[in-house]
Design a protein around this motif. Structure first.
Motif, PDB file in Angstrom:
ATOM      1  N   TYR A  53       0.855  -1.180   0.000  1.00  0.00           N
ATOM      2  CA  TYR A  53       0.000   0.000   0.000  1.00  0.00           C
ATOM      3  C   TYR A  53       0.889   1.227   0.000  1.00  0.00           C
ATOM      4  CZ  TYR A  53       0.937   0.677   5.002  1.00  0.00           C
ATOM      5  OH  TYR A  53       1.540   0.882   6.212  1.00  0.00           O
ATOM      6  N   THR A  54       0.330   2.356  -0.457  1.00  0.00           N
ATOM      7  CA  THR A  54       1.061   3.618  -0.504  1.00  0.00           C
ATOM      8  C   THR A  54       0.158   4.736  -0.024  1.00  0.00           C
ATOM      9  OG1 THR A  54       2.362   2.878  -2.409  1.00  0.00           O
ATOM     10  CG2 THR A  54       2.312   5.252  -1.973  1.00  0.00           C
ATOM     11  N   ILE A  55       0.683   5.571   0.865  1.00  0.00           N
ATOM     12  CA  ILE A  55       0.007   6.820   1.207  1.00  0.00           C
ATOM     13  C   ILE A  55       0.606   7.881   0.296  1.00  0.00           C
ATOM     14  CG2 ILE A  55      -0.535   8.493   3.008  1.00  0.00           C
ATOM     15  CD1 ILE A  55      -0.066   6.321   5.065  1.00  0.00           C
ATOM     16  N   TYR A  56      -0.161   8.325  -0.678  1.00  0.00           N
ATOM     17  CA  TYR A  56       0.338   9.224  -1.715  1.00  0.00           C
ATOM     18  C   TYR A  56       0.297  10.682  -1.249  1.00  0.00           C
ATOM     19  CZ  TYR A  56       0.243   5.557  -5.298  1.00  0.00           C
ATOM     20  OH  TYR A  56       0.482   4.428  -6.034  1.00  0.00           O
ATOM     21  N   ASN A  57       1.331  11.426  -1.605  1.00  0.00           N
ATOM     22  CA  ASN A  57       1.225  12.877  -1.558  1.00  0.00           C
ATOM     23  C   ASN A  57       0.213  13.280  -2.621  1.00  0.00           C
ATOM     24  OD1 ASN A  57       3.272  12.942   0.375  1.00  0.00           O
ATOM     25  ND2 ASN A  57       4.860  13.071  -1.196  1.00  0.00           N
ATOM     26  N   PHE A  58      -0.496  14.374  -2.401  1.00  0.00           N
ATOM     27  CA  PHE A  58      -1.562  14.753  -3.333  1.00  0.00           C
ATOM     28  C   PHE A  58      -1.039  14.904  -4.758  1.00  0.00           C
ATOM     29  CE2 PHE A  58      -3.966  17.002   0.347  1.00  0.00           C
ATOM     30  CZ  PHE A  58      -4.344  15.770   0.838  1.00  0.00           C
ATOM     31  N   ASP A  59       0.051  15.651  -4.920  1.00  0.00           N
ATOM     32  CA  ASP A  59       0.584  15.863  -6.267  1.00  0.00           C
ATOM     33  C   ASP A  59       1.046  14.553  -6.892  1.00  0.00           C
ATOM     34  OD1 ASP A  59       0.051  18.512  -5.923  1.00  0.00           O
ATOM     35  OD2 ASP A  59       2.130  19.177  -5.805  1.00  0.00           O
ATOM     36  N   TRP A 130       4.631  11.999   2.999  1.00  0.00           N
ATOM     37  CA  TRP A 130       4.368  10.732   3.680  1.00  0.00           C
ATOM     38  C   TRP A 130       5.419   9.681   3.374  1.00  0.00           C
ATOM     39  CZ3 TRP A 130       1.667  12.176   7.350  1.00  0.00           C
ATOM     40  CH2 TRP A 130       0.601  13.053   7.195  1.00  0.00           C
ATOM     41  N   GLN A 131       6.296   9.936   2.381  1.00  0.00           N
ATOM     42  CA  GLN A 131       7.379   8.999   2.111  1.00  0.00           C
ATOM     43  C   GLN A 131       8.631   9.332   2.921  1.00  0.00           C
ATOM     44  OE1 GLN A 131       5.112   9.682  -0.688  1.00  0.00           O
ATOM     45  NE2 GLN A 131       4.477   7.716   0.135  1.00  0.00           N
ATOM     46  N   THR A 132       8.934  10.623   3.092  1.00  0.00           N
ATOM     47  CA  THR A 132      10.158  11.029   3.779  1.00  0.00           C
ATOM     48  C   THR A 132       9.902  11.510   5.207  1.00  0.00           C
ATOM     49  OG1 THR A 132      10.038  13.341   3.035  1.00  0.00           O
ATOM     50  CG2 THR A 132      11.094  11.741   1.561  1.00  0.00           C
ATOM     51  N   GLY A 133       8.652  11.911   5.507  1.00  0.00           N
ATOM     52  CA  GLY A 133       8.340  12.453   6.816  1.00  0.00           C
ATOM     53  C   GLY A 133       8.722  13.907   6.973  1.00  0.00           C
ATOM     54  N   GLU A 134       9.247  14.538   5.914  1.00  0.00           N
ATOM     55  CA  GLU A 134       9.677  15.924   5.981  1.00  0.00           C
ATOM     56  C   GLU A 134       8.526  16.867   5.658  1.00  0.00           C
ATOM     57  OE1 GLU A 134      12.916  16.269   3.284  1.00  0.00           O
ATOM     58  OE2 GLU A 134      14.286  15.036   4.497  1.00  0.00           O
ATOM     59  N   MET A 135       8.605  18.085   6.196  1.00  0.00           N
ATOM     60  CA  MET A 135       7.611  19.099   5.892  1.00  0.00           C
ATOM     61  C   MET A 135       7.792  19.576   4.455  1.00  0.00           C
ATOM     62  SD  MET A 135       6.000  19.038   8.679  1.00  0.00           S
ATOM     63  CE  MET A 135       4.827  20.390   8.401  1.00  0.00           C
ATOM     64  N   LYS A 222      -3.326  23.783  13.071  1.00  0.00           N
ATOM     65  CA  LYS A 222      -2.318  23.098  12.260  1.00  0.00           C
ATOM     66  C   LYS A 222      -2.505  23.326  10.762  1.00  0.00           C
ATOM     67  CE  LYS A 222      -1.130  19.592  15.668  1.00  0.00           C
ATOM     68  NZ  LYS A 222      -1.000  18.147  15.976  1.00  0.00           N
ATOM     69  N   LEU A 223      -3.551  24.027  10.379  1.00  0.00           N
ATOM     70  CA  LEU A 223      -3.701  24.417   8.971  1.00  0.00           C
ATOM     71  C   LEU A 223      -2.720  25.535   8.667  1.00  0.00           C
ATOM     72  CD1 LEU A 223      -7.596  24.411   8.703  1.00  0.00           C
ATOM     73  CD2 LEU A 223      -6.023  22.708   7.741  1.00  0.00           C
ATOM     74  N   VAL A 224      -2.115  25.483   7.492  1.00  0.00           N
ATOM     75  CA  VAL A 224      -1.081  26.445   7.108  1.00  0.00           C
ATOM     76  C   VAL A 224      -1.597  27.303   5.959  1.00  0.00           C
ATOM     77  CG1 VAL A 224       1.271  26.741   6.253  1.00  0.00           C
ATOM     78  CG2 VAL A 224       0.741  24.857   7.820  1.00  0.00           C
ATOM     79  N   TYR A 225      -1.629  28.624   6.172  1.00  0.00           N
ATOM     80  CA  TYR A 225      -2.084  29.557   5.146  1.00  0.00           C
ATOM     81  C   TYR A 225      -0.894  30.307   4.560  1.00  0.00           C
ATOM     82  CZ  TYR A 225      -6.767  28.690   6.909  1.00  0.00           C
ATOM     83  OH  TYR A 225      -7.950  28.075   7.277  1.00  0.00           O
ATOM     84  N   ASP A 226      -0.858  30.383   3.253  1.00  0.00           N
ATOM     85  CA  ASP A 226       0.188  31.134   2.563  1.00  0.00           C
ATOM     86  C   ASP A 226      -0.206  32.607   2.606  1.00  0.00           C
ATOM     87  OD1 ASP A 226       2.372  31.801   1.079  1.00  0.00           O
ATOM     88  OD2 ASP A 226       1.816  30.660  -0.712  1.00  0.00           O
TER      89      ASP A 226
END
Length: 404
Positions: A53-59, A130-135, A222-226
Motif C-alpha cells: 500500500y502507498t500513502i500518496y502525496n496529493f501531487d 508521507w514517504q520522507t516524513g519531511e515538511m 495546524k492548517l497552514v495559510y500562505d
C-alpha cells in the motif's frame, strides 16, 4: 390481585435501585480519540496483509493516476461537450483500481460547510511528505462528497486518511478532485447540450465513510495559510492564468491575502469588472434586491437558481492587482452588503482555478478565493479598536446600504 400488585412493587423497586446504583463509565482517551499513529499502522497492516500500500502525496497521486483524457472516455462513455479545450480536457475521469495495492491519501480538512459556501465538498491540506516524513510546501486536494453537513463529522482541522481504491480522480472545470463517475442526462437543464455526459461526481456518503478514518481530534491551528500581499499572490499564482495544466496543482491551496479592499465590482461574463448597483453610498442608484437582482451590492445575489458562484473583486491600494472572492448564492452570508472600499483587511480562503470553456477563455478571471464563512473576510476590520471598523450588515427591504 394483591399478589400481582406486590410483585409489581418488587420488580419496579428493584429496577429503581439498580438504576440509582449504576453510574456511567468515565471516558478514556481511546473513547475520545478516533485513532492514533500506532493504531493507524495496525489497521493499514490488517487491510493490506501483503504490505502493498502507498500513502500518496496529493501531487504524486495526480501524477500517478490522472491522465489528460482520463480512462473513462470512450465511444459509448462521452464526457460533457464542454470538456475539451484545444488539446486539453477540462473535465476528465480516471478510475482507480478496486483491488490490488492500497491507494491512500492523508490530509487535514481545510473547509467548514457551516457558512454554506462549500456545499457537499471538502478540501484537504497536506503539509508532510508521507514517504520522507519531511515538511513540504502545502498541497491541496478537493473531494466531491454526497453528504449534507459533512462538517459535522469531518470538522475543519480534522486529519483523515482515505482508502481511494474503487473511487476516481478527475477534473471538474480543470479542478482536480477525488470523486466517482457521474452522468448528467437532464435535458431540461440550462445549456443542457453542453452539460449532458460524464463528469466527476460526488462520492456516496456510505462509500466515503467506509473508506475514511479520523486521526486524533480536529485542530485548526495546524492548517497552514500562505500569507501574502495581492502583488505577491499575482506573481506566485495569478500570473499562471494561461497555464491550464500548471494551475491544476495550485488549485485548492490555502491563502490569506492582506491589505485588500472590495471595489464594488463583479465579474460580468465576457465584459470584465462591472460595478454593482449601489456602492460607496451613491444615492442616485437603486439599492438592489439580491433576491431578484444579480447586480445587487452583496456577496452572492441571486443567479436565478442557476447556481454558479458569484464573484466580487478585491484590490490592493495601487489598484493594479485584483482577485475575485467567490460566494455561493446559497451561503449564509450571501445577502450581506459588500464592505465599502475604505475598509481594508484580509481575505482567507481556498484558492481556486475554475476553467470551463462554455464560459471562459484563459484571461486570469478563473482564479478566485473562496472563504468558508463571513469571519474569513476582512477579520481585522471587525477587531475591537480597529479604525475604521466594518460591521457586517445583511440586506433588508427598505433599509439603506451602510456604506456611505
Amino acid at each position: 390481585m394483591k399478589t400481582i400488585k406486590y410483585l409489581s412493587y418488587f420488580v419496579v423497586g428493584t429496577l429503581v435501585l439498580s438504576l440509582s446504583s449504576c453510574e456511567p463509565r468515565a471516558l478514556t482517551e481511546e473513547d475520545v480519540l478516533v485513532m492514533n499513529e500506532e493504531q493507524l499502522l495496525q489497521e493499514l497492516a490488517a487491510e493490506n496483509p501483503n504490505g502493498e500500500y502507498t500513502i500518496y502525496n496529493f501531487d504524486d497521486l495526480l501524477d500517478a493516476f490522472m491522465t489528460e483524457k482520463g480512462n473513462f472516455k470512450s465511444d459509448s462513455s462521452l464526457y460533457r461537450t464542454r470538456s475539451a479545450y484545444k488539446n486539453l480536457y477540462l473535465f476528465s475521469i480516471d478510475t482507480l483500481p478496486v483491488n490490488g495495492p492500497g491507494i491512500y491519501i492523508r490530509g487535514r480538512v481545510a473547509t467548514d460547510d457551516y457558512g454554506g459556501n462549500f456545499y457537499k465538498s471538502l478540501v484537504l491540506q497536506q503539509t508532510k511528505d508521507w514517504q520522507t516524513g519531511e515538511m513540504i510546501d502545502p498541497q491541496g486536494l478537493r473531494i466531491s462528497l454526497d453528504m449534507g453537513s459533512a462538517g459535522g463529522l469531518y470538522q475543519q482541522g480534522q486529519e483523515i486518511i482515505i482508502r481511494c481504491n474503487g473511487m476516481a480522480i478527475g477534473r471538474y472545470a480543470n479542478e482536480p478532485q477525488l470523486c466517482v463517475p457521474s452522468n448528467n442526462n437532464n435535458i431540461f437543464a440550462s445549456s443542457a447540450k453542453e452539460k449532458t455526459g460524464w463528469a466527476p461526481g460526488r462520492i456516496p456518503s456510505a462509500q466515503f465513510r467506509n473508506a475514511t478514518r479520523l486521526i486524533g481530534g480536529p485542530d485548526k491551528s495546524k492548517l497552514v495559510y500562505d500569507e501574502m500581499t495581492l502583488a505577491e499572490l499575482s506573481s506566485k499564482y495569478l500570473s499562471l492564468y494561461n497555464d491550464v495544466v500548471g494551475a491544476r496543482k495550485r488549485d485548492g491551496r490555502l491563502v490569506k491575502v492582506v491589505n485588500v479592499h472590495f471595489t464594488g465590482e463583479y465579474d460580468e461574463l465576457n465584459v470584465g469588472p462591472t460595478p454593482c448597483n449601489r456602492y460607496e453610498g451613491d444615492a442616485d442608484v437603486t439599492d438592489g434586491n439580491p433576491e431578484k437582482d444579480k447586480n445587487a451590492c452583496t456577496f452572492g445575489p441571486t443567479t436565478g437558481n442557476v447556481g454558479y458562484p458569484q464573484s466580487r473583486f478585491v484590490a490592493d491600494d495601487s489598484g493594479a492587482h485584483k482577485v475575485l472572492v467567490s460566494t455561493s448564492e446559497y451561503a449564509r452570508y450571501a445577502y450581506y452588503y459588500l464592505p465599502a472600499a475604505k475598509y481594508v483587511g484580509s481575505i482567507t480562503g481556498i484558492l481556486g482555478y475554475y476553467m470551463d470553456n462554455g464560459r471562459y477563455e484563459p484571461d486570469g478571471g478563473e482564479w478566485s478565493i473562496t472563504p468558508c464563512n463571513l469571519e474569513d473576510i476582512l477579520p481585522e476590520c471587525q477587531a475591537e479598536g480597529a479604525d475604521p471598523r466594518w460591521i457586517p450588515t445583511e440586506w433588508k427591504l427598505g433599509v439603506a446600504q451602510p456604506n456611505d
